[in-house]
Scaffold this motif. Sequence first.
Motif, PDB file in Angstrom:
ATOM      1  N   UNK A   1       0.828  -1.202   0.000  1.00  0.00           N
ATOM      2  CA  UNK A   1       0.000   0.000   0.000  1.00  0.00           C
ATOM      3  C   UNK A   1       0.866   1.257   0.000  1.00  0.00           C
ATOM      4  N   UNK A   2       1.883   1.264   0.835  1.00  0.00           N
ATOM      5  CA  UNK A   2       2.783   2.424   0.904  1.00  0.00           C
ATOM      6  C   UNK A   2       3.510   2.629  -0.420  1.00  0.00           C
TER       7      UNK A   2
ATOM      8  N   UNK B   1       2.464   1.960  -3.422  1.00  0.00           N
ATOM      9  CA  UNK B   1       1.534   2.564  -4.387  1.00  0.00           C
ATOM     10  C   UNK B   1       1.192   3.999  -4.018  1.00  0.00           C
ATOM     11  N   UNK B   2       0.831   4.225  -2.756  1.00  0.00           N
ATOM     12  CA  UNK B   2       0.409   5.568  -2.326  1.00  0.00           C
ATOM     13  C   UNK B   2       1.501   6.612  -2.477  1.00  0.00           C
ATOM     14  N   UNK B   3       2.743   6.238  -2.201  1.00  0.00           N
ATOM     15  CA  UNK B   3       3.845   7.201  -2.275  1.00  0.00           C
ATOM     16  C   UNK B   3       4.394   7.363  -3.684  1.00  0.00           C
ATOM     17  N   UNK B   4       3.961   6.504  -4.584  1.00  0.00           N
ATOM     18  CA  UNK B   4       4.472   6.564  -5.948  1.00  0.00           C
ATOM     19  C   UNK B   4       5.825   5.892  -6.109  1.00  0.00           C
ATOM     20  N   UNK B   5       6.272   5.175  -5.070  1.00  0.00           N
ATOM     21  CA  UNK B   5       7.544   4.460  -5.164  1.00  0.00           C
ATOM     22  C   UNK B   5       7.483   3.401  -6.252  1.00  0.00           C
ATOM     23  N   UNK B   6       6.311   2.787  -6.410  1.00  0.00           N
ATOM     24  CA  UNK B   6       6.099   1.790  -7.464  1.00  0.00           C
ATOM     25  C   UNK B   6       4.766   2.049  -8.143  1.00  0.00           C
ATOM     26  N   UNK B   7       4.752   1.911  -9.454  1.00  0.00           N
ATOM     27  CA  UNK B   7       3.503   1.988 -10.214  1.00  0.00           C
ATOM     28  C   UNK B   7       2.842   0.603 -10.160  1.00  0.00           C
ATOM     29  N   UNK B   8       1.563   0.525 -10.514  1.00  0.00           N
ATOM     30  CA  UNK B   8       0.940  -0.795 -10.566  1.00  0.00           C
ATOM     31  C   UNK B   8       1.704  -1.772 -11.473  1.00  0.00           C
TER      32      UNK B   8
END
Length: 95
Positions: A46-47, A49-56
Amino acid sequence: MDGAALERLFSEVWSGETLTDRDRRLLLLGLLVGDGMHDMIETQLDAALRTGALTPEELREVVSFLTHYAGWTRASLLGTRAEELIARFLGTPDP
């Protein structure tokens, strides 16, 4: 984890300048899957995705990569949780 350990974790470990947050998130996901620490995986996915560290798309590739190295049993839980979070993140029905 006690308060002092949490403070050190976030004030020192996650704030270093050599590794990016994305690097740290990838390392942590690999560790969690490899050690079967399933209770922490969803929080980290979740973190990421939410932080933009990893895209889907990147998250899906991480799942694929870890499946080959950590084994199907450990990585299948990661895949299921990742797809559920991606669906919520994108506002689409769960797969």
